[in-house]
Design a protein around this motif. Sequence first.
Motif, short mmCIF file in Angstrom:
data_model
loop_
_atom_site.label_atom_id
_atom_site.label_comp_id
_atom_site.label_asym_id
_atom_site.label_seq_id
_atom_site.Cartn_x
_atom_site.Cartn_y
_atom_site.Cartn_z
N LYS A 244 -56.81 -36.85 -53.39
CA LYS A 244 -55.89 -35.76 -53.86
C LYS A 244 -56.24 -34.74 -53.12
CE LYS A 244 -52.81 -33.63 -57.19
NZ LYS A 244 -52.74 -33.67 -58.50
N LEU A 245 -55.44 -33.88 -52.21
CA LEU A 245 -55.88 -32.83 -51.49
C LEU A 245 -55.33 -31.60 -52.19
CD1 LEU A 245 -55.37 -33.78 -47.74
CD2 LEU A 245 -57.39 -33.76 -49.19
N ILE A 246 -55.96 -30.31 -51.68
CA ILE A 246 -55.28 -28.91 -52.14
C ILE A 246 -53.72 -28.95 -51.93
CG2 ILE A 246 -57.31 -27.73 -52.17
CD1 ILE A 246 -56.48 -26.60 -49.27
N SER A 247 -53.16 -29.92 -51.05
CA SER A 247 -51.81 -29.75 -50.77
C SER A 247 -51.17 -30.76 -51.58
CB SER A 247 -51.50 -29.87 -49.33
OG SER A 247 -52.22 -30.93 -48.81
N GLY A 248 -51.63 -31.56 -52.36
CA GLY A 248 -51.03 -32.62 -53.11
C GLY A 248 -51.61 -33.92 -52.63
N SER A 249 -50.59 -34.84 -52.88
CA SER A 249 -51.13 -36.24 -52.64
C SER A 249 -51.30 -36.26 -51.06
CB SER A 249 -49.93 -37.15 -53.07
OG SER A 249 -48.84 -37.08 -52.33
N SER A 250 -52.01 -37.19 -50.55
CA SER A 250 -52.22 -37.17 -48.99
C SER A 250 -52.47 -38.87 -48.73
CB SER A 250 -53.64 -36.51 -48.85
OG SER A 250 -54.69 -37.39 -49.18
#
Lengths: 402, 385
Positions: free
Chosen positions: A212-218
């Motif tokens: 999971k990234l700072i932008s959400g799921s990836s």
Amino acid sequence: MPQFNSDPEAFRGEIREWLQQNCPAPLLVPRIGDLQIVWGGAKFVFKNPHQKEWLARAAEAGLTAPEWPREFGGGGLSRAQAKVLSQEMRNLKIPPPLIGFGLTMIGPTLLQYGNEAQKLQHLPGICQGQVRWCQGYSEPGAGSDLASLQCRAEVSGNDYIVNGAKIWTSNADEADWIFALVRTDPQAKKQEGISFLLVDMETPGVSVSPIKLISGSSPFCETHFENVRVPRSNVVGKVNGGWTVAKALLNHERSMIADTFGVGGGLPRRSMADFAREYLPCDEDGMIEDPVMCDRIAQFEMDARAFGLTLQRSRDAARAGQQPGPESSMFKVYGTELNQRRHELMLRIAGPQALGWQGPGFSSEELSLTRAWLRSRGNSIEGGTSEVQRNVIAKRVLALPD
Amino acid sequence: MSLALTEEQEFIARTAADFVAQKSPLSRVRELRDSGDELGWSRALYKEMAELGWLGIATPEALGGAGMGFAELALIMEELGRTLAPEPLLSCVLMGGQALQLAAQSGTEADLQRAEVWLPKICAGEAVIALAHQEESNRYELDECDTSFRVESGGHFILDGKKIQVLDGHKPDAFIVSAENEDGELSLFWMPADSGNFSTQRQFRVDCRSAAILELNGVRLPPDAMLGKPGLGGELLEQVMLRATTGLCAEMLGGMQQAFHLTLEHLRSREQFGVLIGSFQALKHRAANIFIEIELARSAVRAAAHALDTLSGEDPELAKLVSLAKARCSEGYLLASNEGVQMFGGVGMTDEYDIGLYLKRARAAELSFGDAAHHRERWAELSGY
């Protein structure tokens, strides 16, 4: 498999007719969004039957990999013909039948370094969209210093036993195969003990967990290998010669990333000024009133234009049969940083409306902009950081000393 | 439109590079400066450039030129820019000459005759025509002009006003002067050097480019002195300056490359702390940034030159590409020369080292024909925001 005229201009008429007859009409859209993308592979779920039909017809004609040899499922087209094909597809607003690492990364690498058995085993499956590939390069302890990788493969009879972890394996949870760099000689100097190994993701001992990234799921995953048995015949190129193969593949990857981000992949093709008019005060002629914002927008647009012209200059030179110039070494670093500035400017323009994470009060476009901004921060890290790219320019192009 | 060079263009660039390397080293600029040379450039060398076909390369064959284009002229300007060659191509070929050439395309019978007489001389390196449009208060705005003209009985024009930094304006064969009537209509006027009631005074700029103040005190010019049709002088000047700006950009592109070349050589040879300073990553990354800026500038200059050859003068795309080139070159040249002085260190500050000459030219070129901010504003206007 249809036979096409080898003269590019005669080919243009033929291919246009073929495309019009074979691409299902419901697929024709002005812009290719995520929903239109066909990744292929055993786990891929088509969004509609037309996609499946278009893939089958294109693959049958060799047009998923237009320039690959026909014996491996490609179209056997010349460079000039392939260019005409992509122009006509763009003109007719026809989506690519298939995209993915198979076509852009491992395929070209196998054509260059694979043996006949490997090409016959893997290339047709890529062309037909039956096999999806992922990339196993980085490790938790080996990022920019990729050659320090520790994932090891030890000989056991006719097999290797693979142990270790790979990180940033995009879409590993959807992929059927992985191409991985593994250490086959722990005694050798770091670049010299590495081999390029193809691994079936269904092999026992392979496990995948998403990141999971700072932008959400990836789409990123971490992939673990625990006593995974892989035939020794799955090494591409020479044993302990994987670094050469890996570098060739990285070149394919970097040009792909620059192409995608340089032209603003993922964002609407609306001009920055049109976007700004939705958020900023304008006079009755649509002129943006804030001169500082105007200047920032112009700065960005002009940088983007100069970058676009540089990409064009490089392509024009290639078309004229000239060697790639030194300008190509800047595409990854400038393209990705430009994309980051694009997102930052859009955020500044949107102001407080750019602060949403989810839920009410924000349009879906605003929510995706915020996440796209966060995701864009990774552009200058993935595929070779901007710092590594600048080192490469300094060394290879500018001949500065070590 | 292809942004790659053709074989013929590569040949032109190579020939120009060889000529500049042999005949116009940077040391010449220093010698002309230090000897207080009256002209500031060499008539003999200018004549040689004419014989190579350079001065008329973008002029139609019927008017004494080679009938090629700005793509080719830009390549020559780029090479001349590498050693800051002081010959008056910018002022005479790209400003004065282009004013005559453009006026002849759309103007009156007198314009055509003037072009037929003077353009062959310009192409042959036998005449210098200076364009006087810069004033103390108009900065980069081409449509602002305090110099006035009025029409006397008999159709003669009377001009009054003051022009500054007229490039190569201290000893030309003729001037082309912008002036406005009381209705605010701008026109360009042909003013031979033997006209009365004016004076010139040489100016000395930081970058050694020759310039002059031109004072007009009731200069009386004949009825056919106006270039082009009445009321269209502003447009004419605009078109001339698109060409001149592109030419200046090409020169800047050459200069920034040479400044960077000198800097790289220094980074590869200077030792401190027992190592070559080019091995320091802090310098490597900055060098990589300069490289990127130069490549972007090259693309912009090439696109602008091609646009001059292929697009109509009224096409906003042309003006946008010229603004793009000037903004990029202004910033790229400053970056390359500022960083150059810094990376040379103390010796970079000395007059003896060449990098300082590039710093001066970069700044002078930036502040000529509009700086980067001016051209960003223009880009925004042309784009409708």
